[in-house]
Design an enzyme around this catalytic site. Structure first.
Site, PDB file in Angstrom:
ATOM      1  N   ALA A 118       0.827  -1.215   0.000  1.00  0.00           N
ATOM      2  CA  ALA A 118       0.000   0.000   0.000  1.00  0.00           C
ATOM      3  C   ALA A 118       0.858   1.261   0.000  1.00  0.00           C
ATOM      4  CB  ALA A 118      -0.943  -0.009   1.206  1.00  0.00           C
ATOM      5  N   CYS A 119       1.464   1.570   1.139  1.00  0.00           N
ATOM      6  CA  CYS A 119       2.119   2.863   1.302  1.00  0.00           C
ATOM      7  C   CYS A 119       3.379   3.014   0.454  1.00  0.00           C
ATOM      8  CB  CYS A 119       2.431   3.112   2.770  1.00  0.00           C
ATOM      9  SG  CYS A 119       0.945   3.181   3.798  1.00  0.00           S
ATOM     10  N   ILE A 120       3.919   1.906  -0.052  1.00  0.00           N
ATOM     11  CA  ILE A 120       4.992   1.987  -1.040  1.00  0.00           C
ATOM     12  C   ILE A 120       4.408   2.001  -2.451  1.00  0.00           C
ATOM     13  CG2 ILE A 120       6.974   0.798  -2.060  1.00  0.00           C
ATOM     14  CD1 ILE A 120       7.634   2.129   0.568  1.00  0.00           C
TER      15      ILE A 120
END
Length: 211
Positions: A118-120
């Site tokens: 997700a956050c990457i």
């Protein structure tokens, strides 16, 4: 450093490092690799960026409700760096964090942190659409499972991102051990974090060098 833009290799002058959510709360969720190994890779990558003068953007999310502050070891290396805390999982949708990246003027972006799924992957996929060239430092990224980490890497590479490692970043920046201005720091990082390769360099220095 001379002639670093004459080929397809990255140079420190072209890159910025984007640290996405290197936080202990998210670290608990990592199952794709050993957590201490992940932290060591993150530390090695941060120190590599510092050794070569690469801008570093540090962003966090959900600090009050789940993830907590950045790893203390990361904060010790970056005591004065602004921390861009977000509500969104996607850094590219946060105006302050995105502007911090844009303000560096660098189009080649090294991404590392958690979670890969997700956050990457979200900001990597978004920055591709704006003409940036993202590089995912895979051994400095943690995923919730081995499989989902790999699937996220596959999706990003299919869209045009490239996968690398912290050691490749360092060696790509250094390129030539006769470059004395960064030699000591680069070699020291390999010796500390580079496993068998680092062991070999240390052996050569301690045992084979002439008195």
């Amino acid at each position: 450093m001379d002639n670093l833009n004459s080929d397809n290799l990255n140079s420190p002058q072209e890159c910025a490092l984007v640290l996405v959510d290197p936080q202990a709360g998210l670290g608990f969720a990592v199952q794709s690799m050993d957590r201490q190994q992940l932290l060591n890779s993150l530390l090695a990558l941060v120190e590599t960026a510092q050794a070569f003068g690469v801008p570093i953007i540090l962003s966090t999310s959900a600090t009050k409700v789940y993830s907590g502050p950045p790893f203390p070891a990361i904060r010790e290396l970056l005591p004065d760096a602004p921390v861009y805390d977000r509500r969104s999982m996607n850094l590219w949708e946060d105006a302050a964090a995105r502007q911090a990246i844009v303000s560096t003027g660098r189009k080649k972006l090294l991404f590392a942190g958690m979670l890969t799924e997700a956050c990457i992957s979200f900001p990597v996929l978004c920055c591709l659409a704006e003409g940036c060239k993202p590089f995912v430092v895979a051994d400095a990224c943690g995923g919730a499972t081995v499989e989902s980490h790999r699937y996220a890497l596959d999706r990003m590479t299919c869209k045009g991102a490239e996968v690398t490692s912290w050691l490749q970043v360092l060696l790509e920046f250094q390129r030539d051990w006769t470059r004395k201005e960064t030699y000591d720091k680069a070699r020291g990082l390999v010796e500390r974090f580079g496993g068998g390769y680092g062991m070999g360099l240390k052996y050569a220095r301690d045992m084979l060098a002439k008195p």
